[in-house]
Design an enzyme around this catalytic site. Structure first.
Site, PDB file in Angstrom:
ATOM      1  CB  SER A  32      -0.925   0.009   1.220  1.00  7.28           C
ATOM      2  OG  SER A  32      -0.172   0.042   2.422  1.00  7.28           O
ATOM      3  N   GLY A  55       2.297   3.000  -2.167  1.00  3.77           N
ATOM      4  CA  GLY A  55       3.465   3.084  -3.029  1.00  3.77           C
ATOM      5  C   GLY A  55       4.687   2.330  -2.557  1.00  3.77           C
ATOM      6  CD  GLU A 108      -6.004   4.215  -6.022  1.00  2.00           C
ATOM      7  OE1 GLU A 108      -5.157   5.082  -6.316  1.00  2.00           O
ATOM      8  OE2 GLU A 108      -5.765   3.237  -5.293  1.00  2.00           O
ATOM      9  CD  GLU A 122      -3.175  -0.148  -6.833  1.00  2.04           C
ATOM     10  OE1 GLU A 122      -2.026  -0.532  -7.099  1.00  2.04           O
ATOM     11  OE2 GLU A 122      -3.444   0.508  -5.813  1.00  2.04           O
ATOM     12  CG  ASP A 127      -4.781   7.163   0.934  1.00  3.95           C
ATOM     13  OD1 ASP A 127      -5.440   7.144  -0.132  1.00  3.95           O
ATOM     14  OD2 ASP A 127      -3.586   6.809   0.989  1.00  3.95           O
ATOM     15  CB  THR A 128      -7.499  10.100  -2.256  1.00  5.28           C
ATOM     16  OG1 THR A 128      -8.431   9.100  -2.673  1.00  5.28           O
ATOM     17  CG2 THR A 128      -6.088   9.652  -2.606  1.00  5.28           C
ATOM     18  NE  ARG A 137      -2.018   9.457   5.130  1.00  9.12           N
ATOM     19  CZ  ARG A 137      -2.039   8.537   4.174  1.00  9.12           C
ATOM     20  NH1 ARG A 137      -1.494   8.798   3.003  1.00  9.12           N
ATOM     21  NH2 ARG A 137      -2.555   7.356   4.369  1.00  9.12           N
TER      22      ARG A 137
END
Length: 404
Positions: A158, A160, A277, A289, A296-297, A372
């Site tokens: 996840s 990246g 996505e 995906e 999160d976005t 984050r």
């Protein structure tokens, strides 16, 4: 299915994964009287801070998960992360415990090999060219077949982690090592994806919810969310993302096809929100995906929608009425750690709130640089204006070590 919807309240929920998304889902579930048991691999995770109780264990360990499932009495199992011993979820589902959205969907979507093969088999879904490799030699051949540039990723990861952009064959070894080292769980397989020259990426939050009047599951969509990444991790998002009506219709059609397929292959009503996505170039759209949970976005929806993605997920899995209506354009910007910090303190939250609508501090321990730690969300007359406000507000917040 109709006999169990809406879910009798108060419901008992086992939350598998207790990050910032799980924290917001927990808060939404608690508003409907739910008892939430939050689980993660470390104590003090964000959702544990607001849950009724918690368990600390390796959720990818079948025996450990089996012991927890035997210990608790719950109505719903709600996964929030990818690294879970999914065979235990399927066994729990067979015993009559509802897995959200269902055990098959959780298993299929946490593994890029399974979800990509599923999507590619659907006649209405377009994907980029892809191959799978089980060795460095296979990876070299797969890269030659897909062409350059290409992306090499773990099949289970996840944000990246483990992803590489490969422009020539001599980068094969480095990409293989990065994918194996960055995997959330070692499947022994990596995926090679064609490097599409796209204009932008979107997250299309796709909701499957129970319509009591029609006595059936309905699929609806939030306005598309644009996002920007750094190092494969999202740093800002905005809603709505401007796109052609043809591209939006194609994305909605593909999102419906994939989520319907997950429902058909699994058991139960398959309710909840899915973060789907896509890559977009003009009117052309490619499926990328899917996550069977809030994305999160999608944290931008805490200010842009009357019901955030977390509220929608909670309502949908409980069988309660939902609305994906957007009330204002908006944007989110993340707050990240400048370095590893043992005891973080936050300065500037008040200054950020002078212009932004929402500030969320996740309450994570800071174990590494750029982790984050929070998010700022702002609304404005347009997404462009909201992005400026959110970025500036996020920059007002600094993270430092607590005084000794």
């Amino acid at each position: 299915m109709t006999s169990t919807l809406p879910t009798p309240l108060p419901a008992r929920v086992l939350l598998l994964g207790s990050g910032e998304l799980g924290k917001e889902v927990t808060i939404s579930l608690k508003r409907y009287g739910a008892t939430v048991i939050a689980c993660d691999s470390y104590a003090g995770a964000p959702a544990m801070q607001v849950a009724d109780s918690f368990r600390v264990f390796d959720m990818a360990d079948p025996r450990a998960l089996r012991e927890v499932l035997a210990e608790v009495d719950v109505d719903l199992i709600v996964p929030e992360v990818e690294a879970i011993a999914t065979a235990e979820l399927a066994a729990a589902e067979e015993r009559g415990v509802r897995v959200v959205p269902n055990a098959y969907a959780v298993t299929a979507t946490m593994d890029r090999e399974r979800i990509r093969n599923l999507a590619a088999c659907l006649p209405g879904v377009r994907t980029c060219a892809f191959r799978f490799a089980r060795s460095e030699d296979e990876l070299a051949h797969a890269l030659d077949e897909v062409g350059y540039p290409a992306f090499v990723k773990p099949t289970m990861s996840s944000s990246g982690h483990g992803q590489s952009r490969v422009t020539s064959r001599d980068q094969t070894s480095a990409a293989w090592r990065a994918a194996r080292d960055g995997a959330r769980a070692d499947t022994g397989v990596v995926i090679v994806e064609e490097g599409i020259d796209f204009d932008y990426e979107i997250t299309l939050l796709t909701l499957r919810s129970w319509d009591a009047q029609a006595s059936r599951v309905l699929t609806s969509f939030c306005a598309p969310i644009g996002h920007r990444q750094e190092g494969g991790d999202y740093v800002e998002s905005w809603q709505p993302m401007a796109m052609s009506s043809r591209a939006l219709q194609a994305a909605r059609s593909m999102a419906r096809d994939v989520t319907d397929a997950l429902a058909r292959e699994g058991t139960g009503p398959c309710l909840g929100i899915f973060g789907v996505e896509f890559f977009v170039r003009g009117d052309d759209v490619w499926f990328s995906e899917l996550s069977p949970r809030p994305h999160d976005t999608g944290m931008v929806t805490m200010a842009t929608q009357g019901q955030s993605e977390f509220e929608l997920h909670a309502r949908a899995i409980l069988g309660l009425p939902t609305s994906t209506e957007q009330r204002a354009p908006g944007a989110s910007a993340v707050i990240r750690a400048p370095r590893a910090i043992e005891r973080p303190v936050y300065d500037g939250v008040g200054r950020a709130l002078a212009t932004a609508d929402v500030v969320r501090i996740f309450g994570k321990p800071v174990s590494r640089a750029h982790r984050r730690l929070g998010v700022v969300v702002a609304t404005a007359a347009s997404p462009k204006e909201a992005r400026v406000i959110a970025r500036r507000a996020a920059q007002e917040i600094s993270v430092e070590d607590a005084p000794a």
